[in-house]
Design an enzyme around this catalytic site. Structure first.
Site, mmCIF file in Angstrom:
data_model
loop_
_atom_site.group_PDB
_atom_site.id
_atom_site.type_symbol
_atom_site.label_atom_id
_atom_site.label_comp_id
_atom_site.label_asym_id
_atom_site.label_seq_id
_atom_site.Cartn_x
_atom_site.Cartn_y
_atom_site.Cartn_z
ATOM 1 N N THR A 282 0.853 -1.196 0.000
ATOM 2 C CA THR A 282 0.000 0.000 0.000
ATOM 3 C C THR A 282 0.882 1.237 0.000
ATOM 4 O OG1 THR A 282 -0.005 0.414 2.395
ATOM 5 C CG2 THR A 282 -1.608 -1.189 1.534
ATOM 6 N N ASP A 283 0.315 2.371 -0.334
ATOM 7 C CA ASP A 283 1.016 3.608 -0.045
ATOM 8 C C ASP A 283 0.873 3.865 1.466
ATOM 9 O OD1 ASP A 283 2.491 5.887 -0.158
ATOM 10 O OD2 ASP A 283 1.389 6.796 -1.789
ATOM 11 N N TYR A 284 1.566 4.864 1.927
ATOM 12 C CA TYR A 284 1.732 5.138 3.351
ATOM 13 C C TYR A 284 0.376 5.299 4.062
ATOM 14 C CZ TYR A 284 4.346 6.987 7.355
ATOM 15 O OH TYR A 284 4.929 7.163 8.575
#
Ligand code: BGC
Length: 757
Positions: A282-284
Site C-alpha cells: 500500500t502507499d503510506y
C-alpha cells in the site's frame, strides 16, 4: 547466523533437483517455509513499518526491535545507513523464531546521495540510456547502504501541473511514459536482481494518481475505463511487463473505490490481465485512510484491502492488528493471507535474501561506492539533457566568459535546494550553489557579482511551506533586497536570474492554485527587466508553470527544473556553453491555470476552433478571454543550434493490418555548432469506432548532428502502434487512414498519409 529453518528450506529446494526450474525451486522453498509459519508470523510478513529517522507521514512507530524479534515485521523502510540496517537484519535472522530476513525499502526516487535531476526533468531528456543509467547508479549507491527495494519508478501520467507530484513522474504522454518506466525497471533490477547492486523496483502509484480533481493532492479521480486503458495505464502495464518486482497502491479512488481496496484494479487488471506476479504494497497508511473515504471501520477496510489483492500494509498497522480477528470471524480466509505471504517471501527469495540476508549490507561498499566522482560526473553530464531552453532571443545564451555578470535570485546561492524534492538520502550540505559554480567557471576570466534580490515568497508562511527542510529566508525587507539587487545589476553587462519554486514547492502535498512566479520574485524579475540589461532567466520548478510575462519580456529563458546534486555545475556548464541544453517538454505549458487540463493528445470536439489568429470564435470550442493554445507545446525545446525538417517519407503508402512500414524524415543541422535534436513521430487515426486523439506520440529519437549535416531518421511502425482499446476494452487495429506526422514538437509537424488494409 541462525537460520536453521531457512537452511532446511534451502536444502529442500536443492532436493527438488538442480534440473528443476528456478520457479519450481522457489515454490518448494516457499511451501516449506509457509508450512512452518504460525498465523501471527504470516501476518507479521505483511507489515511494513517505517524505520527510525525518516518519517513521511504521521504514523509513528514504537519498539520496532521487539516486533522484529517476535516475527511481527516483514520489512522496514526509509532508514539510512548500513549499521542500522545490519542490526535490524540481525535481529530478524538471529532472534526471530524462523529467521526470515527483512526487506529494506526506501524512496530512492532520483538517486541516493548522488542525486539525479528530478524524474520530470529526466523525462525531458527523452534519453532512455541516460534514464536507465540514472536508475542503475541510484541502485548501486542505495544497495551499498543496505537498501534492496526502491519505491520507484513513479509512472503516473499527469496533465495536472497544479499537482506537485508531476515532479516525480514523466509528464503527460503514455508512450514516452511507458518507455521510461521500462528503462527505470531495467536500471534498478539489472539482471533480475542477482547481483548485490541490483534492487527491486516498486511501480507506483497504481493507479491514476496523476489525475486528481482540481490538481489537489490525494483528491478524487474519476475517469472512463476507456480513458484509463488508452491514456493512463500504459506505463504501469509496460513496467509490469518489464518484470518489476512490486507495485504500490495509490491514495485516490478509481471508479468510486479507493485503489487500495480495488479488486478490479489489482486482481483483474494487474494480475489477471497483465500477468504481474510480484507483490503489492500500500502507499503510506492507505488502508486506514479508506475509513475517511467512507469504506467502513478498521475491520472493513482491512478486509477490503486483502480481498483486493494487496499484500503488504505500509505503516497502516491494520494488517498487523486486525487480520487475526478477521480470520477468526471468517471474514478473510487463511488462504488469502497465505497468498500474500507467499508473494512477499518470493520477493525476498528473488532478491537472494534467504541465501544471504546480508547480501546488500556491506560497509566497505557503503564507504567507497556512494557519492563517487564517477557518479557525480554522470549526474552532471545528464542534467543539461534535461534543461529545456524555452526562448533564446539573439542567441543570448550561451554567455561568453567575459564581461560583468550579475547572478541574482533566491535560488542563486541555495546549494541545499538544488537536488529537488524526494531525495531522502541526500546530503544537501555537500551540494554546491550556483554562485559557487559560476565563480569557479569564471575564475580568472570575468567578475561575478551576486545579490539575493528577494525571498521565495513575500509571506514567511508561504516561504516555509516550500522550504520546509532547507530554510533560506533572508530577514531583510523586500525593498532592501531589491535595492541591493538593482545596485548589483547596475554594475553588470548581463543579469542571470535564478528564480522559481523552492525545494518543497513541488512534490508530495505541494499543490498550487497559482502557477506564476511567486509575488516577490515576479516583482524582482520585472525590476531587473526594467533596467534594460539583458536578462537570462533560469526557472527552477518541478512542473510546468505559467510564464506569459516571461515569454513576452525576458530574452532568454531556460527551465532547469531541479537538476540534482550536481545541478549547479551543470547549469554553469550550459550557461557558459561548455554543454548545450537539449531537453524538450514532456508536458504542455499552459498560458493560465484556467486552461488546465491542457495536453497535446486531446480528442477533437465537434466544433474545433480554427487555426486562425487567436481571437474568440462564437459557438466554437474556445475561451472568450484566453487562447486555447499552450504557451509552449509538448515536445518543444530549443538548443544552441537550429534544425530544419524535410517531409516524412513512407516505405509504402499502404500497410497490411499485420504488416509494418518505415517512415524516414531528413533533419538538417542549420546552425554553426553540433547539436542534439529530439525527433518526434505522431499518428492520428482518422476514422475509428471511438474518437481518437488529434495526435499520439509513437516514436522518438535523439540524434546528434554536425553543423551543415543532414541525418535521415528512420522509424518503423507496426500494427501494435496503430491499435487502441475500443469500447469493449479490446486492443484493436481498425483498418483505414492514418496521418503520420514528424517534427521537432507536437505543434510543428509535417504529415504523410498511410492507409491500413
Ligand atoms: C508517498 C509514496 C512514498 C511513501 C513512502 C507516501 O506518502 O505517496 O510515494 O513511497 O510515502 O515514503
Amino acid at each position: 547466523m541462525k537460520i536453521r529453518n531457512i537452511a532446511l528450506g534451502l536444502a529442500l529446494t536443492a532436493a527438488v533437483g538442480a534440473s528443476a526450474s528456478a520457479d519450481a525451486r522457489m515454490d518448494a522453498f516457499v511451501d516449506s517455509l509457509l508450512s512452518q509459519m504460525t498465523l501471527d508470523e504470516k501476518i507479521g510478513q505483511l507489515h511494513l513499518p517505517v524505520g527510525a529517522d525518516i518519517v513521511t507521514g504521521d504514523i509513528m512507530n514504537s519498539d520496532i526491535g521487539g516486533d522484529i524479534a517476535a516475527g511481527r515485521v516483514g520489512g522496514v523502510f526509509n532508514m539510512k545507513g548500513c549499521d542500522k540496517i545490519r542490526e535490524y537484519q540481525r535481529i530478524a535472522v538471529e532472534e526471530s523464531r524462523l529467521g526470515i530476513p527483512l526487506i529494506f525499502g526506501m524512496d530512492v526516487i532520483h538517486g541516493y546521495e548522488t542525486v539525479m535531476p528530478i524524474p520530470f526533468a529526466l523525462s525531458c531528456s527523452w534519453d532512455m540510456d541516460a534514464i536507465e543509467r540514472s536508475a542503475r547508479i541510484a541502485a548501486r549507491e542505495a544497495s551499498a547502504a543496505g537498501i534492496c527495494w526502491t519505491f520507484s519508478p513513479m509512472v503516473d501520467i499527469s496533465r495536472e501541473p497544479r499537482w506537485g507530484r508531476m515532479a516525480e513522474g514523466s509528464g503527460e504522454d503514455p508512450y514516452l511514459g511507458a518507455r521510461i518506466a521500462e528503462a527505470m525497471v531495467r536500471g534498478y533490477q539489472g539482471d533480475s536482481m542477482k547481483a548485490n547492486d541490483e534492487i527491486m523496483a516498486c511501480v507506483k502509484h497504481f493507479a491514476l494518481y496523476g489525475a486528481p480533481e482540481g490538481g489537489r493532492d490525494y483528491n478524487t479521480v474519476d475517469m472512463s475505463r476507456q480513458r484509463m486503458f488508452n491514456e493512463y495505464f500504459e506505463p504501469y502495464r509496460a513496467a509490469a511487463a518489464a518484470g518489476a518486482g512490486s507495485f504500490m497502491t495509490s491514495f485516490n479512488t478509481v471508479d468510486g473505490v479507493p485503489a487500495t481496496g480495488n479488486r478490479w484494479l489489482f486482481t483483474d487488471v494487474l494480475r489477471d490481465m497483465w500477468d504481474f506476479d510480484g507483490f503489492v504494497v500500500t502507499d503510506y497508511g492507505a488502508i486506514p485512510e479508506m475509513m475517511s473515504h467512507g469504506m467502513g471501520g478498521p475491520e472493513d477496510v482491512t478486509a477490503l484491502a486483502l480481498n483486493a489483492g494487496i499484500d503488504m500494509d505500509m505503516a497502516g498497522m491494520l494488517y498487523l492488528n486486525v487480520l487475526r480477528p478477521l480470520v477468526e470471524q471468517g471474514r478473510v480466509f487463511g488462504q488469502q493471507i497465505d497468498n500474500a505471504v507467499r508473494r512477499i517471501l518470493e520477493a525476498k527469495y528473488r532478491l537472494g535474501l534467504f541465501e544471504n540476508p546480508y547480501k546488500y549490507i556491506d560497509p566497505a561498499r557503503e564507504a567507497s561506492e556512494i557519492y563517487t566522482a564517477e557518479n557525480r560526473a554522470a549526474a552532471r553530464a545528464m542534467a543539461p539533457e534535461t534543461f529545456v531552453l524555452l526562448k533564446n532571443e539573439g542567441s543570448l545564451l550561451p554567455l561568453a566568459k567575459n564581461g560583468r555578470i550579475a547572478l541574482v535570485g533566491p535560488l542563486a546561492d541555495a546549494g541545499s535546494h538544488m537536488q529537488g524534492m524526494w531525495s531522502v538520502a541526500a546530503d544537501p550540505s555537500k551540494y554546491r550553489s550556483l554562485r559557487q559554480a559560476f565563480a569557479d567557471a569564471l575564475e580568472g576570466r570575468a567578475p561575478l557579482s551576486y545579490a539575493k534580490g528577494s525571498n521565495l515568497y513575500a509571506d514567511p508562511e508561504l516561504e516555509a511551506a516550500v522550504s520546509i527542510a532547507n530554510g533560506i529566508r533572508d530577514p531583510r525587507s523586500e525593498a532592501e533586497l531589491l535595492e541591493e539587487a538593482l545596485a548589483v545589476a547596475d554594475g553588470a553587462d548581463v543579469i542571470v536570474a535564478a528564480l522559481g519554486e523552492g525545494i518543497e514547492g513541488s512534490g508530495e502535498s505541494a499543490s498550487r492554485a497559482d502557477l506564476t512566479l511567486p509575488d516577490t520574485q515576479m516583482r524582482l524579475l520585472q525590476a531587473l527587466v526594467a533596467t534594460g540589461k539583458p536578462v537570462v532567466l533560469l526557472n527552477f520548478s518541478g512542473r510546468p508553470t505559467v510564464m506569459v510575462y516571461e515569454q513576452e519580456n525576458v530574452p532568454a529563458i531556460m527551465n532547469v527544473w531541479f537538476g540534482g546534486s550536481e545541478a549547479a555545475d551543470a547549469i554553469a556548464d550550459v550557461v557558459f556553453g561548455d554543454a548545450a541544453p537539449s531537453g524538450k517538454l514532456t508536458a504542455t505549458m499552459p498560458r493560465n491555470v484556467g486552461q488546465i487540463p491542457l495536453y497535446y493528445n486531446h480528442l477533437n470536439t465537434g466544433r474545433p476552433r480554427s487555426d486562425g489568429p487567436a481571437k474568440f470564435e462564437k459557438y466554437r470550442s474556445n475561451y472568450i478571454d484566453s487562447p486555447v493554445t499552450p504557451l509552449y507545446p509538448f515536445g518543444y525545446g530549443l538548443t544552441y543550434t537550429t534544425f530544419a525538417y524535410g517531409d516524412p517519407v513512407l516505405s509504402a503508402p499502404e500497410m497490411n493490418a499485420d504488416g509494418s512500414v518505415t517512415v524516414t524524415v531528413p533533419v538538417t543541422n542549420t546552425g554553426s555548432r553540433e547539436g542534439t535534436e529530439i525527433v518526434q513521430l505522431y499518428i492520428r487515426d482518422l476514422a475509428a469506432s471511438v474518437a481518437r486523439p488529434v495526435k499520439e506520440l509513437k516514436r522518438f529519437a535523439r540524434v546528434t548532428i554536425a553543423p551543415g549535416q543532414t541525418e535521415n531518421v528512420t522509424f518503423t511502425l507496426g500494427a501494435d502502434d496503430l491499435k487502441f482499446y475500443n469500447s469493449d476494452l479490446d486492443f484493436v487495429l481498425e483498418p483505414g487512414d492514418f496521418d503520420i506526422m514528424t517534427g521537432p514538437s507536437s505543434a510543428d509537424v509535417r504529415t504523410v498519409r498511410l492507409t491500413v488494409r
